[in-house]
Design an enzyme around this catalytic site. Structure first.
Site, PDB file in Angstrom:
ATOM      1  N   ARG A  65       0.824  -1.214   0.000  1.00  0.00           N
ATOM      2  CA  ARG A  65       0.000   0.000   0.000  1.00  0.00           C
ATOM      3  C   ARG A  65       0.857   1.263   0.000  1.00  0.00           C
ATOM      4  O   ARG A  65       0.371   2.368  -0.248  1.00  0.00           O
ATOM      5  CB  ARG A  65      -0.970  -0.019   1.200  1.00  0.00           C
ATOM      6  CG  ARG A  65      -1.981   1.087   1.210  1.00  0.00           C
ATOM      7  CD  ARG A  65      -3.244   0.812   2.032  1.00  0.00           C
ATOM      8  NE  ARG A  65      -3.043  -0.070   3.164  1.00  0.00           N
ATOM      9  CZ  ARG A  65      -2.535   0.289   4.357  1.00  0.00           C
ATOM     10  NH1 ARG A  65      -2.162   1.530   4.562  1.00  0.00           N
ATOM     11  NH2 ARG A  65      -2.403  -0.600   5.330  1.00  0.00           N
ATOM     12  N   TYR A 118     -14.629  20.048 -13.085  1.00  0.00           N
ATOM     13  CA  TYR A 118     -15.181  18.701 -13.251  1.00  0.00           C
ATOM     14  C   TYR A 118     -16.207  18.468 -12.138  1.00  0.00           C
ATOM     15  O   TYR A 118     -15.918  18.724 -10.962  1.00  0.00           O
ATOM     16  CB  TYR A 118     -14.033  17.685 -13.167  1.00  0.00           C
ATOM     17  CG  TYR A 118     -14.520  16.281 -12.997  1.00  0.00           C
ATOM     18  CD1 TYR A 118     -15.365  15.710 -13.946  1.00  0.00           C
ATOM     19  CD2 TYR A 118     -14.160  15.519 -11.894  1.00  0.00           C
ATOM     20  CE1 TYR A 118     -15.841  14.413 -13.782  1.00  0.00           C
ATOM     21  CE2 TYR A 118     -14.619  14.227 -11.728  1.00  0.00           C
ATOM     22  CZ  TYR A 118     -15.465  13.688 -12.673  1.00  0.00           C
ATOM     23  OH  TYR A 118     -15.937  12.417 -12.508  1.00  0.00           O
ATOM     24  N   ASP A 189      -5.690  21.026 -11.971  1.00  0.00           N
ATOM     25  CA  ASP A 189      -6.106  19.779 -12.620  1.00  0.00           C
ATOM     26  C   ASP A 189      -5.730  19.919 -14.091  1.00  0.00           C
ATOM     27  O   ASP A 189      -6.328  20.702 -14.820  1.00  0.00           O
ATOM     28  CB  ASP A 189      -7.613  19.578 -12.431  1.00  0.00           C
ATOM     29  CG  ASP A 189      -8.096  18.253 -12.990  1.00  0.00           C
ATOM     30  OD1 ASP A 189      -7.477  17.751 -13.950  1.00  0.00           O
ATOM     31  OD2 ASP A 189      -9.108  17.730 -12.493  1.00  0.00           O
ATOM     32  N   LYS A 214      -7.705   9.428 -18.609  1.00  0.00           N
ATOM     33  CA  LYS A 214      -8.032  10.124 -19.850  1.00  0.00           C
ATOM     34  C   LYS A 214      -6.865  10.048 -20.844  1.00  0.00           C
ATOM     35  O   LYS A 214      -6.526   8.980 -21.308  1.00  0.00           O
ATOM     36  CB  LYS A 214      -8.429  11.565 -19.515  1.00  0.00           C
ATOM     37  CG  LYS A 214      -9.526  11.653 -18.436  1.00  0.00           C
ATOM     38  CD  LYS A 214     -10.805  11.036 -18.902  1.00  0.00           C
ATOM     39  CE  LYS A 214     -11.972  11.058 -17.932  1.00  0.00           C
ATOM     40  NZ  LYS A 214     -11.841  11.308 -16.538  1.00  0.00           N
TER      41      LYS A 214
HETATM   42  C1  LIG Z   1     -10.906  17.163 -15.317  1.00  0.00           C
HETATM   43  C2  LIG Z   1     -11.134  15.904 -14.554  1.00  0.00           C
HETATM   44  N1  LIG Z   1     -10.552  15.750 -13.354  1.00  0.00           N
HETATM   45  C3  LIG Z   1     -10.731  14.629 -12.614  1.00  0.00           C
HETATM   46  C4  LIG Z   1     -11.541  13.604 -13.061  1.00  0.00           C
HETATM   47  C5  LIG Z   1     -11.728  12.379 -12.203  1.00  0.00           C
HETATM   48  O1  LIG Z   1     -10.956  11.349 -12.712  1.00  0.00           O
HETATM   49  P1  LIG Z   1     -11.319   9.777 -12.577  1.00  0.00           P
HETATM   50  O2  LIG Z   1     -12.568   9.571 -13.360  1.00  0.00           O
HETATM   51  O3  LIG Z   1     -10.120   9.112 -13.120  1.00  0.00           O
HETATM   52  O4  LIG Z   1     -11.551   9.515 -11.128  1.00  0.00           O
HETATM   53  C6  LIG Z   1     -12.150  13.715 -14.301  1.00  0.00           C
HETATM   54  C7  LIG Z   1     -13.020  12.629 -14.796  1.00  0.00           C
HETATM   55  O5  LIG Z   1     -13.785  12.817 -15.732  1.00  0.00           O
HETATM   56  C8  LIG Z   1     -11.943  14.892 -15.070  1.00  0.00           C
HETATM   57  O6  LIG Z   1     -12.510  15.070 -16.277  1.00  0.00           O
END
Ligand SMILES: Cc1ncc(COP(=O)(O)O)c(C=O)c1O
Length: 393
Positions: A65, A118, A189, A214
């Protein structure tokens, strides 16, 4: 096999030397030491624990972990891509990485974040606020003065640029500098831009997070997240949070994502070029009321994006005339584009964002988010044009 040193400068050598360009790092990074008969690519290390006795130090993996060699291959590559001095940290998902960073806000502290972040990040912040753990101020991230005004008494400025799904562009250098002057921590992000287009740490951010799910992994077959920082104290806290809360990835997911990263540069180059071409054509389509894409000279975020991004990304949004049912009918009529949430894979995806009940009401009902993949641009256009023109309806 020994645990890797924490400072990248002394970490495993990168084939070809430390000064490789990002589109070479994606290929050359995270590989075994170049010894005779060594495998060319990294192995998947399946273990829940590591041999050891005596006192455990920060340099020890010790337990599954806390660290894993397969994670570390990708953690090194992500750090090099983001220009960090320390290895990144992988998480079980992008949202797990977001949660780990939000946990840096002290109890009752203040978080500033864009109103069109998001929706999962917004929902998590709202949940923490509802439980009295922090206070949230949402801002229009395109309004630099308003964001700076909201920094008074803030503990963390969360930035997303371009935002999901409105494709708004924040003035990253100005906002990161303003936060630094006020002693406010920052996290960007960088999922939409990818480190090939934008390197927020170099613009002054403390932490960068990714939904590795992504573009980085790139094939819609893995859920994974990452956080990257050059600050040893912050990295230690994030590592501690990851170890304690347990949102750790499986080694196979990490390996799969690194395999995807190998083609990041060619995928993103192709999909961003296609997105630009589709955006230009969509502007003239009679069924489309508005195209949001920072690469269009008329887009409100164009000048900022041109100044801080190396490409304009591969996601665009279109707002259609008519109502939600009409927009859903367009999605339904598409044959090549796949109707699905998510983005950043080789296959083009389309989604009416307000199908998510949690999505902000300021996102138009007829907004379709298009994640442009690497198919032929003419095939993508023909499918879109036909569906938008109602040829099948
Ligand atoms: C800009 C952005 N940040 C974070 C996330 C969260 O990522 P995850 O789906 O891998 O948990 C997403 C998911 O769509 C996203 O588009």
């Amino acid at each position: 096999m020994t645990a890797r040193p924490d400072d990248l400068a002394t970490a495993l050598p990168l084939h070809g030397g430390p000064d490789l360009r990002p589109d070479t790092v994606v290929v050359a990074g995270g590989r075994p030491a170049p010894e005779h008969d060594a495998p060319v690519g990294p192995s998947i290390v399946l273990t829940s624990t590591y041999r050891g006795a005596g006192e455990i130090t920060a340099a020890d993996r010790a337990y599954g972990r806390f660290g894993n060699p397969t994670w570390e291959d990708l953690e090194d590559v992500l750090a090099r891509l983001e220009g960090a001095r320390l290895p990144g940290l992988l998480y079980a998902s992008g949202l797990a990485a977001v949660a780990s960073v939000l946990a840096l806000v002290p109890a009752g502290g203040r978080l500033v974040l864009p109103r069109h972040s998001y929706q999962g990040s917004l929902a998590l912040a709202a949940d923490l606020e509802a439980r009295g753990l922090l206070r949230v101020a949402t801002v229009d991230v395109t309004d630099t003065d308003a964001v700076v005004a909201a920094l008074d008494g803030a503990d963390l400025l969360w930035l997303e640029s371009p935002t999901n799904p409105m494709l708004e562009v924040a003035d990253l250098p100005a906002l990161l500098a303003a936060a630094r002057e006020r002693g406010v921590r920052t996290c960007v992000d960088n999922t939409f831009a990818t480190p090939l287009a934008q390197r927020p740490l170099e613009l002054g951010a403390d932490v960068v997070v990714h939904s590795v799910t992504k573009y980085l992994a790139g094939h819609s077959d893995v859920v994974l997240g990452a956080a990257v920082t050059s600050d040893p104290g912050l990295r230690e806290r994030l590592h501690g949070h990851r170890s304690l809360h347990g949102a750790v990835p499986g080694p196979f997911e990490a390996w799969l994502a690194l395999r995807g990263v190998r083609t990041l540069a060619v995928r993103v180059e192709r999909s961003a070029a296609t997105a630009g071409e589709l955006a230009r054509r969509l502007q003239d389509h009679p069924a489309v009321r508005e195209v949001r894409y920072p690469g269009l000279p008329g887009d409100p975020g164009h000048a900022r994006a041109a100044a801080q991004m190396a490409n304009f990304g591969s996601v665009l949004a279109i707002v259609l005339d008519g109502d939600a049912a009409g927009a859903e009918a367009v999605v339904d009529a598409l044959r090549l584009w796949t109707p699905a949430t998510s983005l950043g894979g080789v296959e083009s995806l389309v989604e009416r964002r307000r199908r998510h009940h949690e999505e902000r009401h300021s996102v138009p009902e007829t907004l379709l988010r298009l994640s442009v993949g690497i198919e032929n641009v003419e095939d993508l256009w023909a499918d879109l044009d036909r569906a938008l023109s109602g040829a099948d309806r």
